[in-house]
Design an enzyme around this catalytic site. Structure first.
Site, PDB file in Angstrom:
ATOM      1  N   ASP A  74      17.001  26.344 -30.192  1.00 49.51           N
ATOM      2  CA  ASP A  74      15.843  26.697 -29.372  1.00 49.51           C
ATOM      3  C   ASP A  74      16.014  26.259 -27.917  1.00 49.51           C
ATOM      4  OD1 ASP A  74      14.270  27.721 -31.578  1.00 49.51           O
ATOM      5  OD2 ASP A  74      14.061  25.650 -32.223  1.00 49.51           O
ATOM      6  N   CYS A  95       0.844  -1.204   0.000  1.00 49.63           N
ATOM      7  CA  CYS A  95       0.000   0.000   0.000  1.00 49.63           C
ATOM      8  C   CYS A  95       0.871   1.243   0.000  1.00 49.63           C
ATOM      9  CB  CYS A  95      -0.942   0.003   1.205  1.00 49.63           C
ATOM     10  SG  CYS A  95      -0.085   0.165   2.784  1.00 49.63           S
ATOM     11  N   CYS A 111       3.641   1.541   2.572  1.00 50.71           N
ATOM     12  CA  CYS A 111       4.868   0.798   2.260  1.00 50.71           C
ATOM     13  C   CYS A 111       5.782   1.639   1.376  1.00 50.71           C
ATOM     14  CB  CYS A 111       4.522  -0.506   1.546  1.00 50.71           C
ATOM     15  SG  CYS A 111       3.516  -1.641   2.497  1.00 50.71           S
ATOM     16  N   ASP A 167       8.483  27.537 -33.024  1.00 51.49           N
ATOM     17  CA  ASP A 167       9.604  27.899 -33.884  1.00 51.49           C
ATOM     18  C   ASP A 167       9.187  27.615 -35.328  1.00 51.49           C
ATOM     19  OD1 ASP A 167      12.341  28.394 -34.731  1.00 51.49           O
ATOM     20  OD2 ASP A 167      12.474  26.220 -34.963  1.00 51.49           O
ATOM     21  N   ASP A 170      13.137  22.724 -32.513  1.00 46.59           N
ATOM     22  CA  ASP A 170      13.889  21.554 -32.968  1.00 46.59           C
ATOM     23  C   ASP A 170      14.973  21.148 -31.980  1.00 46.59           C
ATOM     24  OD1 ASP A 170      15.837  23.454 -33.319  1.00 46.59           O
ATOM     25  OD2 ASP A 170      15.796  23.419 -35.500  1.00 46.59           O
TER      26      ASP A 170
END
Length: 751
Positions: A640, A36, A39, A437, A636
């Site tokens: 950028d 659970c 844990c 871009d 790309d």
């Protein structure tokens, strides 16, 4: 010998150095024994406490731990020992194909074992339900049926509960063990003391164990299904490869192939490595890597990706990357990392889950005392306390977020959308502005010659001169001219003078040429009036112009060459879809205003910024953020990078073999801008599932726990409800698998 004693001391995967030059190291661990959210929290705390660990994250849904540590500060065995001391088992994930296969076999064997234990629990506990149908069962027979369920089938609950107590913590196993033990021992006392008329609760204890085990079994099946996308990627890695060595073909382990080796790939085989085709041609199915639905034709000189399927032809491939450096390994690591991470909303859930078990034990004690001391009904108090403990497990809370993230990132990966981490996926749902871009994102990034406007000479003569003057140049415009002139015989180039910002002057065999912009023509005294009208029309269409003139005694304008970077076929549909989703689009480019405006008008983008340098792109993104916008930058991934880094979500356009940039939160595995909208859509769909799961998990506990304390919920129904809550949360998350990218739908429609 403990599990830790046999652990090999492998080193982890090293990450890049930090800004202060302190090396960091990352480790991925498979964790067994968690039941659970409590844990997962305990394992996380144990790992974080290991000296040298800077970050630890444990995912309950994937049963994986991701750990970062100061380089060389610890060994993996230190981490595994910490997990062992917390009461669980850990195994280092190395990425080795054979080790992964062995682990998969172990997991399947463990699942079969759990299946048989579940069958035994159901068979033994089913007769205990007969009294509810009016069929009397002797007390001794009920005890005989319930005892093996309690102590043999249910031994796992006691073992895990004891480990939790030793670690001074609590978990689901402790709640189940305490609750069922109280009911079982009380029933044993009534049976042995021969107290006539007292109710027995053997059925409640045994059926609760059976139902909890059924719930965990269904949950395990669902979680395996949730991770299907990652398993599918891992299964792409072939174990063997056919390599040419000393003139012969040898079959070797894929892990033994070295960079530079020539690998032979027959039709129907998966490519074992990344490489370049040196002979042969074939259609390659890359669908599981890039989401591209149609096979891609590859021939000599083309790059191919390990894990893709060779469908038709015989290929010889020179290896360029193997093992952890391969494209597939990067994809698997990226998807696994996203699935192992935690969304910001999970931090609140973890804090709530941490207090659930102590709160449940306190409420159970109060229920027992209240029924015993106030109502005078000790048996009712036992049942109420048992119901509270059984139903209070925070499993559903712990599973709601990670399961949705696992499924969401998995279906995104199948569509060719790689999400770096859970935080990026959560932020993407809030995007209201997408900055695009131009070059390489909306356009194909490969300029082509669109128009030849000769003046006094033929078109081929103009093209021949322009191409000859630019032989050997790597400039994109020069490459476009040379590509257009392919097949033509070019005169020799004897001298070349580059004039930055204007163009070039070249000496051919029998004439001297100037090729460049209007400024160069003015500098050389060349009159351009004859073509100015055509030039303005072409510039209005976004074309880039190269004026060509002869210099010397017979100086004159020879014509102009128009070049354009064509839009991607999907660009217009991508922009329209973003706008239909209520997302503003902004065009950001280093190109001139004329070209940028032509592209923006063609795509329907009203907001644009032209002549923007890479560093200024980041400033523009920050400006939009100051206006209160949640900004995604799509580029790309090369120039950028600064803008991708500062955006709320950076989205890098890939080309199938380019893996996610370090600065981008999301990478599109194929250069299709429509995937931007798909990425935002899958993020929104995933977050919707997280909200739904958390809502029902909270409501379930808020309503059910008081009802159990008031005696309105029998333990058997509490056990069923607890199991159902976890299964329903996971099943609801699995509905995300029905999500399909609309880009793929369009591909099928057009083919």
């Amino acid at each position: 010998m403990s599990a830790v004693d046999t652990v090999p001391a492998h080193r982890g995967t090293r990450s890049g150095a930090a800004a202060n030059h302190v090396r960091s190291e990352s480790f991925e661990l498979a964790i067994a024994g968690m039941s659970c959210a409590s844990c997962a929290g305990r394992v996380e705390k144990a790992l974080a406490a290991v000296p040298g660990v800077t970050r630890a994250s444990v995912n309950l849904a994937t049963e994986r731990a991701s750990v970062e540590a100061v380089g060389d500060a610890l060994e993996p065995v230190d981490l595994m020992l910490a997990v062992h001391n917390a009461g669980y088992h850990a195994e280092l994930l190395t990425g080795d194909v054979e080790v992964d296969a062995a682990r998969a076999l172990q997991e399947r064997a463990r699942f079969r074992h759990d299946t048989w234990r579940l069958v035994a629990a159901l068979v033994l506990s089913a007769p205990l339900l007969l009294p509810m149908l009016g069929v009397a069962l002797p007390a001794w027979l009920q005890m005989l049926l319930a005892t093996p369920v309690q102590f043999i089938v249910g031994a796992r609950f006691y073992a895990a509960a004891w480990k939790a107590l030793r670690a001074r913590s609590g978990n689901m196993d402790l709640l189940v063990a305490l609750g069922t033990s109280v009911a079982y021992l009380y029933s044993v006392y009534v049976t042995l003391a021969r107290r006539e008329g007292s109710e027995l609760y053997f059925d409640a204890a045994a059926v609760v164990i059976a139902l909890v085990m059924l719930g965990k079994w269904l949950e395990a099946r669902a979680r395996r299904s949730a991770a299907a996308a990652l398993h599918a990627l891992m299964s792409l890695r072939p174990e063997r490869a056919c390599v040419e060595r000393e003139g012969a073909e040898l079959e070797v382990r894929a892990g033994d192939v070295a960079v530079g080796d020539i690998v032979v790939v027959r039709p129907g085989e998966a490519l074992p490595v990344d490489g370049v085709v040196v002979s042969g041609h074939s259609a390659i199915d890359e669908s599981l890597l890039t989401g591209e639905s149609l096979p891609v034709f590859k021939s000599v000189g083309d790059r191919v990706t390990g894990g893709s399927m060779n469908t038709t032809g015989w290929l010889r491939v020179r290896t360029t990357a193997v093992g952890r450096q391969s494209t597939l390994a990067h994809i698997i690591a990226l998807v696994a990392g996203a699935q192992a991470g935690k969304a910001p909303v999970q931090q609140l859930v973890d804090r709530v889950s941490a207090v659930f078990v102590p709160a449940a034990l306190l409420l159970a004690a109060l229920a027992l005392l209240g029924w015993w001391l106030i109502a005078g009904d000790f048996a009712a108090g036992i049942i109420a306390a048992m119901s509270v403990m059984v139903i209070a497990c925070p499993c559903a809370l712990g599973l709601a977020t990670p399961t949705a993230l696992v499924v969401g990132s998995g279906v995104a990966a199948k569509a060719g959308i790689l999400i770096r981490d859970a935080a990026a996926l959560e932020r993407a749902r809030r995007i209201d502005t997408v900055v695009l871009d131009k070059t390489g994102t909306l356009t194909q990034g490969m300029p082509v010659v669109t128009d030849l406007m000769p003046l006094g000479i033929g078109a081929d003569a103009l093209l021949t001169r322009a191409a000859a003057a630019q032989k050997g140049s790597e400039h994109p415009l020069a490459r476009a001219v040379l590509m257009r002139a392919e097949g033509l015989e070019l005169p020799e180039l004897s001298d070349l003078q580059s004039l930055p910002g204007r163009g070039l002057v070249a000496q051919l065999v029998d004439e001297r040429l100037a090729i460049g912009n209007r400024r160069l023509m003015d500098d050389q005294g060349i009159r351009t009036q004859a073509l100015e009208g055509l030039a303005e029309q072409l510039e209005g269409k976004g074309r880039t112009l190269m004026w060509v003139a002869r210099l010397g005694a017979q100086a004159e304008l020879l014509g102009l060459v128009a070049v354009s970077d064509p839009l991607r076929p999907q660009a217009a549909a991508a922009v329209q879809r973003l706008q239909s989703m209520g997302i503003a689009t902004v065009l950001l480019t280093g190109d001139n205003e004329h070209t940028a405006r032509a592209v923006a008008d063609e795509l329907g983008i009203t907001h644009l910024r032209a002549n923007v340098q890479p560093a200024a792109k980041a400033a523009e993104v920050r400006r939009l953020q100051r206006e209160g916008r949640c900004v995604a930058m799509v580029g790309d991934g090369v120039n950028d990078a600064p803008a991708l880094a500062v955006a709320d979500v950076g989205i890098a356009m890939g080309g199938g073999t380019d893996i996610a940039l370090q600065t981008a939160g999301i990478t599109l595995m194929r250069a299709d801008p429509r995937l931007v909208a798909d990425a935002i859509e899958v993020s929104r769909a995933t977050y919707d599932k997280i909200r739904q799961g958390l809502f029902w998990a909270f409501i379930y506990n808020v309503v059910a726990m008081p009802a159990a304390a008031l005696g309105l919920l029998h333990p058997m129904f509490a056990g069923a409800a607890m199991a159902l809550s976890s299964v329903s949360v996971v099943t609801n998350a699995l509905l995300l698998r029905t999500w399909h990218p609309r880009a793929a739908e369009h591909e099928h429609a057009t083919h």
